[in-house]
Design a protein around this motif. Sequence first.
Motif, PDB file in Angstrom:
ATOM      1  N   VAL A 150      32.727  42.921  36.331  1.00 51.77           N
ATOM      2  CA  VAL A 150      33.382  44.377  36.644  1.00 51.77           C
ATOM      3  C   VAL A 150      34.297  44.103  37.797  1.00 51.77           C
ATOM      4  N   VAL A 151      35.499  44.246  37.713  1.00 54.29           N
ATOM      5  CA  VAL A 151      36.427  43.975  38.908  1.00 54.29           C
ATOM      6  C   VAL A 151      36.717  44.989  39.432  1.00 54.29           C
ATOM      7  N   PRO A 156      43.242  37.143  43.249  1.00 56.43           N
ATOM      8  CA  PRO A 156      44.556  36.199  43.614  1.00 56.43           C
ATOM      9  C   PRO A 156      44.971  35.288  42.504  1.00 56.43           C
ATOM     10  N   PRO A 157      46.234  35.190  42.359  1.00 58.76           N
ATOM     11  CA  PRO A 157      46.648  34.275  41.310  1.00 58.76           C
ATOM     12  C   PRO A 157      46.124  33.027  41.100  1.00 58.76           C
ATOM     13  N   VAL A 162      34.102  36.314  38.486  1.00 52.81           N
ATOM     14  CA  VAL A 162      32.982  36.649  37.361  1.00 52.81           C
ATOM     15  C   VAL A 162      31.852  37.569  37.956  1.00 52.81           C
ATOM     16  N   GLY A 163      31.164  38.220  37.190  1.00 53.43           N
ATOM     17  CA  GLY A 163      30.095  38.968  37.806  1.00 53.43           C
ATOM     18  C   GLY A 163      30.116  40.454  37.997  1.00 53.43           C
ATOM     19  N   ARG A 167      33.018  38.184  41.700  1.00 51.34           N
ATOM     20  CA  ARG A 167      33.557  37.820  42.917  1.00 51.34           C
ATOM     21  C   ARG A 167      34.337  36.525  42.228  1.00 51.34           C
ATOM     22  N   VAL A 168      35.090  35.934  43.217  1.00 51.68           N
ATOM     23  CA  VAL A 168      36.112  34.613  42.766  1.00 51.68           C
ATOM     24  C   VAL A 168      35.320  33.549  42.820  1.00 51.68           C
ATOM     25  N   VAL A 169      35.115  32.747  41.844  1.00 49.48           N
ATOM     26  CA  VAL A 169      34.416  31.394  41.783  1.00 49.48           C
ATOM     27  C   VAL A 169      35.027  30.211  41.801  1.00 49.48           C
TER      28      VAL A 169
END
Length: 249
Positions: A150-151, A156-157, A162-163, A167-169
């Motif tokens: 759920v974004v 960022p490019p 995920v999640g 969050r950016v993994v």
Amino acid sequence: MFTQLREDISSIIERDPAARNAWEVLTCYPGLHAVVLHRIAHKCWINGLKWLGRFISQLARWFTGIEIHPGATIGRRVFIDHGFGVVIGETAEIGDDCTIYQGVTLGGTSLNKGAKRHPTLGRGVIIGAGAQVLGGFTVGDGAKVGSNAVVVKEVPPGATAVGNPARVVRKEVQDPREQAAARMFAAYGVMPNGDDPLSKALHGLIDQAAAQEHQIEVILAALKSAGIGCQKLEELEKFDPAQLNKLVE
Ligand SMILES: CC(C)(COP(=O)(O)OP(=O)(O)OC[C@H]1O[C@@H](n2cnc3c(N)ncnc32)[C@H](O)[C@@H]1OP(=O)(O)O)[C@@H](O)C(=O)NCCC(=O)NCCS
């Protein structure tokens, strides 16, 4: 129109390992039908035929299970795979070469009529099955969104999010080989062999061999300028690291 259809079909064959041929894609891919009908609905919408645009969009929804508002802007070679349950809002913008799986919403969180309420996807973005991307922000070029994420804010490019909340993994890729790999399409957002230690070791060996070949070339050039020719060495077949790297992938 036919040029676009042809490139849509070949991009689907490239991106879906299950696609066997152009006829199958043309007749059995609801994502393709939805995008083609959307192009007609969007033309109606921007030329003032609002009801007709909505009606064509509604017909597409009945036939494909994919709801695209006629006001949404969709780039070239966008592939909606499986597609059932996809909803794309009025002010959404989708860049060229994006891939969207079933159950995705590109939705809004505000009721502010006329404002930019839905997300913008850059080029080559992959949105995993069931992901909800909600709000008028941007998902950068080449980013990946995991299934069921759920974004609610910008991605960022090149990043992977995920999640819930997402969050950016994985941040933007820095390594030149990974950058090249990221530019290639990865079915389901996953690079083949990306984590395979054997493949990594082979790439390392090929890089090392390429560096040594370069050093030998520098030494040969220095010898030549000192008047010492090594004709036989220069005639040997050149080592092609790009070709070998391709074989390992
Ligand atoms: C998000 C995605 C692109 C990541 O792929 P990847 O780059 O190979 O990343 P990894 O598998 O190494 O995962 C990185 C981390 O994210 C987690 N992760 C991956 N996908 C996730 C998801 N959908 N939801 C939550 N966490 C996820 C992993 O567990 C891992 O966590 P860790 O670092 O704590 O171990 C991929 O998992 C994905 O969801 N692709 C969409 C597939 C899809 O929708 N298929 C439908 C086909 S019909």
